[in-house]
Design an enzyme around this catalytic site. Structure first.
Site, PDB file in Angstrom:
ATOM      1  N   HIS A  61      58.757  42.318  83.477  1.00 62.20           N
ATOM      2  CA  HIS A  61      59.239  42.602  82.126  1.00 62.20           C
ATOM      3  C   HIS A  61      58.091  42.488  81.131  1.00 62.20           C
ATOM      4  O   HIS A  61      57.826  41.414  80.588  1.00 62.20           O
ATOM      5  CB  HIS A  61      60.364  41.619  81.764  1.00 62.20           C
ATOM      6  CG  HIS A  61      61.085  41.966  80.499  1.00 62.20           C
ATOM      7  ND1 HIS A  61      62.431  41.720  80.326  1.00 62.20           N
ATOM      8  CD2 HIS A  61      60.680  42.532  79.344  1.00 62.20           C
ATOM      9  CE1 HIS A  61      62.811  42.115  79.118  1.00 62.20           C
ATOM     10  NE2 HIS A  61      61.761  42.614  78.503  1.00 62.20           N
ATOM     11  N   HIS A  63      55.942  44.672  77.771  1.00 62.23           N
ATOM     12  CA  HIS A  63      55.931  45.789  76.837  1.00 62.23           C
ATOM     13  C   HIS A  63      54.472  46.210  76.669  1.00 62.23           C
ATOM     14  O   HIS A  63      53.669  45.459  76.134  1.00 62.23           O
ATOM     15  CB  HIS A  63      56.526  45.372  75.492  1.00 62.23           C
ATOM     16  CG  HIS A  63      57.983  45.021  75.588  1.00 62.23           C
ATOM     17  ND1 HIS A  63      58.986  45.941  75.418  1.00 62.23           N
ATOM     18  CD2 HIS A  63      58.596  43.853  75.875  1.00 62.23           C
ATOM     19  CE1 HIS A  63      60.170  45.351  75.576  1.00 62.23           C
ATOM     20  NE2 HIS A  63      59.957  44.073  75.864  1.00 62.23           N
ATOM     21  N   ARG A  65      53.562  49.031  75.093  1.00 65.34           N
ATOM     22  CA  ARG A  65      53.475  49.617  73.742  1.00 65.34           C
ATOM     23  C   ARG A  65      52.881  51.026  73.685  1.00 65.34           C
ATOM     24  O   ARG A  65      52.826  51.631  72.617  1.00 65.34           O
ATOM     25  CB  ARG A  65      52.656  48.735  72.802  1.00 65.34           C
ATOM     26  CG  ARG A  65      53.144  47.301  72.673  1.00 65.34           C
ATOM     27  CD  ARG A  65      54.526  47.223  72.133  1.00 65.34           C
ATOM     28  NE  ARG A  65      54.888  45.863  71.737  1.00 65.34           N
ATOM     29  CZ  ARG A  65      56.127  45.426  71.625  1.00 65.34           C
ATOM     30  NH1 ARG A  65      57.145  46.224  71.883  1.00 65.34           N
ATOM     31  NH2 ARG A  65      56.376  44.190  71.227  1.00 65.34           N
ATOM     32  N   ASN A  95      60.860  50.958  75.530  1.00 70.99           N
ATOM     33  CA  ASN A  95      61.016  51.056  74.070  1.00 70.99           C
ATOM     34  C   ASN A  95      59.700  51.366  73.367  1.00 70.99           C
ATOM     35  O   ASN A  95      59.270  50.670  72.450  1.00 70.99           O
ATOM     36  CB  ASN A  95      61.683  49.796  73.487  1.00 70.99           C
ATOM     37  CG  ASN A  95      60.912  48.525  73.786  1.00 70.99           C
ATOM     38  OD1 ASN A  95      60.144  48.457  74.736  1.00 70.99           O
ATOM     39  ND2 ASN A  95      61.124  47.517  72.948  1.00 70.99           N
ATOM     40  N   HIS A 180      69.431  43.796  78.417  1.00 72.08           N
ATOM     41  CA  HIS A 180      69.172  42.838  77.337  1.00 72.08           C
ATOM     42  C   HIS A 180      70.555  42.439  76.842  1.00 72.08           C
ATOM     43  O   HIS A 180      71.200  43.186  76.118  1.00 72.08           O
ATOM     44  CB  HIS A 180      68.347  43.539  76.249  1.00 72.08           C
ATOM     45  CG  HIS A 180      68.254  42.796  74.953  1.00 72.08           C
ATOM     46  ND1 HIS A 180      67.060  42.424  74.406  1.00 72.08           N
ATOM     47  CD2 HIS A 180      69.197  42.366  74.072  1.00 72.08           C
ATOM     48  CE1 HIS A 180      67.272  41.810  73.247  1.00 72.08           C
ATOM     49  NE2 HIS A 180      68.563  41.767  73.024  1.00 72.08           N
ATOM     50  N   HIS A 233      65.392  38.348  80.397  1.00 72.46           N
ATOM     51  CA  HIS A 233      65.071  37.194  79.547  1.00 72.46           C
ATOM     52  C   HIS A 233      66.271  36.311  79.214  1.00 72.46           C
ATOM     53  O   HIS A 233      66.741  36.241  78.082  1.00 72.46           O
ATOM     54  CB  HIS A 233      64.377  37.621  78.255  1.00 72.46           C
ATOM     55  CG  HIS A 233      65.025  38.789  77.538  1.00 72.46           C
ATOM     56  ND1 HIS A 233      66.376  38.851  77.250  1.00 72.46           N
ATOM     57  CD2 HIS A 233      64.489  39.934  77.077  1.00 72.46           C
ATOM     58  CE1 HIS A 233      66.616  39.980  76.615  1.00 72.46           C
ATOM     59  NE2 HIS A 233      65.507  40.658  76.495  1.00 72.46           N
ATOM     60  N   ASP A 309      58.385  38.929  79.469  1.00 76.51           N
ATOM     61  CA  ASP A 309      58.791  39.652  78.263  1.00 76.51           C
ATOM     62  C   ASP A 309      57.610  39.721  77.289  1.00 76.51           C
ATOM     63  O   ASP A 309      57.752  39.517  76.080  1.00 76.51           O
ATOM     64  CB  ASP A 309      60.003  38.999  77.582  1.00 76.51           C
ATOM     65  CG  ASP A 309      60.644  39.900  76.513  1.00 76.51           C
ATOM     66  OD1 ASP A 309      61.545  39.427  75.809  1.00 76.51           O
ATOM     67  OD2 ASP A 309      60.220  41.063  76.389  1.00 76.51           O
ATOM     68  N   HIS A 313      52.363  41.920  69.291  1.00 74.21           N
ATOM     69  CA  HIS A 313      52.489  42.394  67.906  1.00 74.21           C
ATOM     70  C   HIS A 313      51.180  42.135  67.204  1.00 74.21           C
ATOM     71  O   HIS A 313      50.543  41.111  67.397  1.00 74.21           O
ATOM     72  CB  HIS A 313      53.613  41.661  67.171  1.00 74.21           C
ATOM     73  CG  HIS A 313      54.975  42.042  67.655  1.00 74.21           C
ATOM     74  ND1 HIS A 313      55.512  43.291  67.449  1.00 74.21           N
ATOM     75  CD2 HIS A 313      55.906  41.338  68.341  1.00 74.21           C
ATOM     76  CE1 HIS A 313      56.710  43.336  67.985  1.00 74.21           C
ATOM     77  NE2 HIS A 313      56.972  42.176  68.538  1.00 74.21           N
TER      78      HIS A 313
END
Lengths: 436, 323, 174
Positions: A61, A63, A65, A95, A180, A233, A309, A313
């Site tokens: 899991h 991200h 990006r 996502n 989720h 998660h 997860d 950012h």
């Protein structure tokens, strides 16, 4: 090109190995595993004592990006972060911008991964077009392009009906649906776990029941459809209760817990840094009883996998008021140390179980190669140093983003080397490994 | 070794450069603020309501939420101490379109204000500002977190009337969930030894209330029985939409402070309200205008308390210099 | 100085006040906190014994007027106490009272404070001890005792009302 990893300890529960063992790598594959193997023209790598050779870890899991949010992370920086964290493979969530609901985006991700040539990347495709929760995405196309699972991660599948259909449809390929879990109305505009700490700080709360409701829904639908459901998660004790009941009833449900949910509690909201946006994620850090329930599930087998997860950012995005900050923290480069420090060295679980959680089970759930060091299998290997003293330094992260609450933490246990397809993609000189 | 020609009064300080919340103050610090406020109150009775204590200091009132009452109170306090004041009112639309709080702070910081008084709609905004700016930050209300000067002026008002805070029964009634005044008052009153009861619809009682050291109940009569002080919190009319309670009419019937309900409290009970009031919702008009109400005193004391806070945070003394 | 000396000194000062001002009309006493206040009250008592008249007496806290405030970005502040002057000082002759006159800065602060209260006809300064080393052009109109001191020494005035004993002690120095 042959390499012989000599004199190390191998822990591989699926093969039943836990003890001194040599590993012979030939090109991209594992040629031979056994005790006291002859060098036979191979480069001999003496494994320093204390290091442990495991099947490559898989983070199911993360991200990455890319496409669309490259200021936070790219496939290149994300996979570099992964191998620095000891992961030979990652599964990345859809996502992105645009959402990975078609072959083009999937192919882009895979191309970038091949270019970086570090960790393997297994894309997870969207459940619905645009993850909007209205129409099913072209799941067969996604699968063909290389997706290993489907998810609308970031939010729950919009309706029970759509989730049922998705489970049934994906069941055709025996692809798991990764959910989720959350009831959006109970979650509302909450930003932290509903409890004393959020109340003190004036932060809107998200009750554990919001997640558990989603888990209950998922388990029932998995039962109804007979398809495979994986809970992403997990953080709340009521969620674990629901998973346990589902498993007892024979439902095909699996689940994962992230390191921050077995390490931190909502106390972190106020201290050491008040309103630290690096303690803001969804699902949130919950109270001690929830964290302890996650640990209990890791111990008793209810929890199948540890997955980070990893949610990078940009610094500017997190340097805002708590309720405006985006949810999420990075995790690839702290997962192994936290797992070893908090679960192994506290005596809660042993190394074979850790390998299950980080390698064998993720491989099994996603139905990807790996999870075990068998002869002929790709040489995806993670060498860990369980007694290595590690000081988390966010500035030295390979990830483009540094949003972690663990900066400065002193932990016991770390990564010595990461080998993907026989190639050493990460090595930590501090562990004394040479020649790798 | 004293080199002064008049005895130096004991030096006293708040430990932090900021006042972000009552949570960060000790009981001794709270007492210091209240005692200093008493001296400051006297300045407001003089013909020339000014002292040079903060002369040459710049205080910026940075208000992201509109507020005439609090801002005016701070402004008067600052001017009475001879500080230079600067009012910056930021409309919410510009927050959405324009600068982040962090950027606004950095721009301000470049002008080196001595203190920033901040009111903001996000809990914790003051903490963020404090990490970025060297100036002292006074929290004039952040989201639903704290409004420390309000609690201090409430305490001052109570102490003025009752002579003490310890041992008093204080009941706080209303929308507890969304109230920053509640959190500040609970912190202050429990630290000073009061017996605090909070009451309101169960939907508006924050999680974990018990761990705050107060008694929480939906039964208002129980909460105000023999109370020395009743504080009423504002009910925002929008809360009906969140299904917190069915109607204002029902709220008033079940939870409103009426003359008859007031008989359950002590005969010398004080009624307080941080304002602005919704007459006929949380408080009946007769009660608001009645003899028990000290609502206007609270406003007057606000200036004195804020002067005390500004004075205690804004500077230091070189002990070696001769008086 | 001991209790006896202090008593006689204040009585002598009271006589000087009456003589210089030709009576006590329009007079008021303002003691500078902290120890100027009990001294002012004693002078008021002495004046009452001499003339039979009650002289209005007030207390002035000059902390907020000190010139050494706010000189550092962080740090403790002197504790502020209440000023209590219940009468108008306009057109009065104010007798400012303090225990020790040294650099003169306290007196300067007191003058600033008084001016903010109104416009007195005149201000005269009474001190129990003048220890020299002025840094501003300030002089006392009535002095209890001139006490030459060195900079390393300190003058401690203790009063019954505050310290439980009446004495003036010179401490420290060579």
């Amino acid at each position: 090109m042959k390499k012989l990893l000599k004199g190390g300890r191998v822990v591989d529960p699926r093969s039943g190995i836990d003890g001194p063992c040599d590993v012979l790598i030939d090109g991209r594959r594992i040629a031979h595993i056994g005790r006291d193997l002859p060098a036979d023209g191979a480069t001999v790598v003496d494994i320093p004592s204390g290091l442990v050779i495991c099947p490559g870890f898989i983070d199911m899991h993360v991200h990455l990006r890319e496409p669309g949010q490259e200021h936070k992370e790219t496939v290149a920086t994300g996979t570099a972060s992964a191998v620095a964290g000891g992961f030979t493979a990652v599964a990345c969530m859809p996502n992105t911008t645009p959402v990975n609901d078609n072959a083009n985006v999937t192919t882009l991700i895979l191309t970038k991964a091949a270019e970086s040539n570090l960790a393997r990347v297994y894309p997870i495709g969207a459940v619905s077009k645009g993850s909007k929760g209205e129409l099913l995405a072209d799941i067969a196309e996604l699968r063909e392009a290389g997706c290993v699972a489907i998810s609308d991660d970031g939010h729950p599948v919009a309706t029970a009906l759509l989730m049922r259909r998705a489970l049934e449809y994906a069941g055709m390929f025996d692809m798991p649906l990764i959910e989720h879990c959350e009831d959006p109305t109970l979650k509302g505009d909450g930003v932290a776990h509903e409890g004393f700490h959020a109340s003190s700080l004036g932060l809107r709360g998200i009750p554990g029941a919001a997640e558990a409701l989603g888990v209950e829904r998922g388990v029932l639908l998995a039962e109804l459809t007979g398809s495979r459901l994986h809970i992403a998660h997990m953080s709340a004790r009521a969620s674990i209760r629901a998973v346990r009941k589902g498993k007892e009833a024979g439902v095909h449900v699996t689940c994962e817990v992230a390191p921050h949910h077995f390490t931190l509690t909502d106390e972190a909201l106020g201290a050491p840094i008040a309103y630290d946006t690096n303690t803001k994620m969804n699902p949130p850090l919950r109270e001690a009883a929830d964290r302890d329930a996650m640990i209990a599930g890791l111990v008793d087998g209810t929890v199948d996998a540890i997955a980070t997860d990893h949610a990078p950012h940009h610094y500017d995005e997190k340097q805002v008021e708590f309720d405006r900050a985006p949810f999420g923290i990075v995790g690839l480069e702290t997962a192994v140390s936290l797992t070893l420090d908090r679960l192994l060295h506290t005596g809660l679980i042993r190394l074979p179980r850790i390998v299950e959680l980080l390698s064998a089970n993720p491989a099994r759930i996603l139905k990807v190669p790996g999870g075990s060091l068998t002869e002929g299998a790709p040489a995806d290997i993670t060498i860990i140093a369980p007694d290595l003293k590690v000081r988390v330094d966010a500035r030295s992260f390979r990830s483009r983003s540094k949003n972690t609450p663990f900066d400065g933490w002193e932990l016991r246990g770390g990564v010595a080397a990461t080998i993907v397809g026989g190639r050493t993609v990460f090595a930590n000189a501090a562990t004394g490994l040479q020649n790798l | 070794m004293s080199v002064t020609d008049t005895d130096t009064p004991p030096l006293t300080a708040l430990r932090s450069k900021d006042l972000l919340g009552i949570a960060d103050l000790t009981a001794a610090e709270i007492t210091l603020v209240l005692d200093t406020a008493e001296a400051m109150k006297e300045v407001g009775t003089r013909p020339i309501k000014k002292v040079p204590a903060l002369r040459g200091k710049t205080v910026v009132n940075l208000f992201f939420e509109p507020s005439t009452r609090t801002r005016t109170s701070f402004e008067i306090a600052e001017k009475r101490l001879s500080a230079d004041t600067l009012n910056i009112a930021i409309g919410t639309s510009s927050v959405v379109k324009g600068e982040t709080l962090a950027d606004t702070a950095l721009n301000l910081e470049a002008m080196s204000p001595d203190m920033i008084v901040l009111r903001h709609h996000s809990s914790g905004a003051g903490h963020l500002l404090s990490r970025i700016c060297r100036s002292g930050i006074i929290n004039a209300g952040d989201g639903t977190h704290e409004h420390p000067t309000q609690a201090l002026l409430d305490a001052f008002t109570i102490r003025e009337r009752k002579g003490r805070l310890s041992g008093l029964k204080v009941a706080i009634i209303g929308d507890l969930l969304h109230s920053r005044v509640l959190r500040s008052n609970i912190q202050l009153l429990t630290k000073m030894g009061a017996d605090v009861w909070v009451s309101g619809p169960p939907t508006l009682i924050p999680a974990g209330m018990r761990d705050f050291g107060v008694t929480a109940t939906a039964n208002v009569d129980e909460a105000i029985a023999d109370a020395d002080v009743i504080m009423l919190l504002r009910i925002q009319l929008e809360r009906m939409e969140g299904a917190y309670f069915p109607s204002l009419r029902e709220y008033f019937r079940v939870f409103g402070m009426t003359q008859s309900r007031l008989r359950l409290a002590r005969p010398d009970v004080m009624i307080m309200h941080p304002g602005p009031m919704n007459r006929g919702v949380e408080i009946a008009s007769e009660v608001a205008d009645g003899p028990y109400s000290v609502i206007l005193d609270q406003v007057a004391n606000g200036v004195a308390v804020r002067m005390a806070v500004l004075y205690l945070l804004a500077g230091g003394v070189d002990h070696e210099e001769a008086a | 100085m001991d209790a006896d000396r202090i008593g006689r000194t204040l009585t002598r000062i009271a006589h000087e006040i009456v003589e210089r001002n030709k009576g006590v009309e329009d007079l008021a006493l303002v003691g500078v906190r902290t120890r100027g206040v009990p001294i002012a009250r004693r002078v008021a008592r002495a004046l009452r014994e001499i003339t039979g008249d009650e002289i209005p007496t007030g207390a002035l806290d000059i902390t907020l007027y000190r010139d050494d405030l706010m000189r550092h970005a962080v740090g403790p502040q002197p504790l502020v106490r209440r000023t209590e002057i219940q009468f108008s000082i306009d057109n009065r002759k104010i007798l400012l009272v303090d225990d020790v006159l040294y650099t003169g800065r306290t007196t300067r602060a007191a003058l600033d404070a008084l001016i903010d209260f109104g416009r007195p006809k005149a201000i005269q300064l009474i001190v129990l001890v003048d220890r020299g080393h002025r840094e501003l052009p300030i002089k006392a109109d009535y002095v209890g005792k001139n006490l030459p001191t060195s900079l390393e020494q300190s003058v401690q005035v203790r009063l019954q009302e505050i310290d439980g004993v009446d004495e003036v002690v010179l401490e420290g120095g060579a």
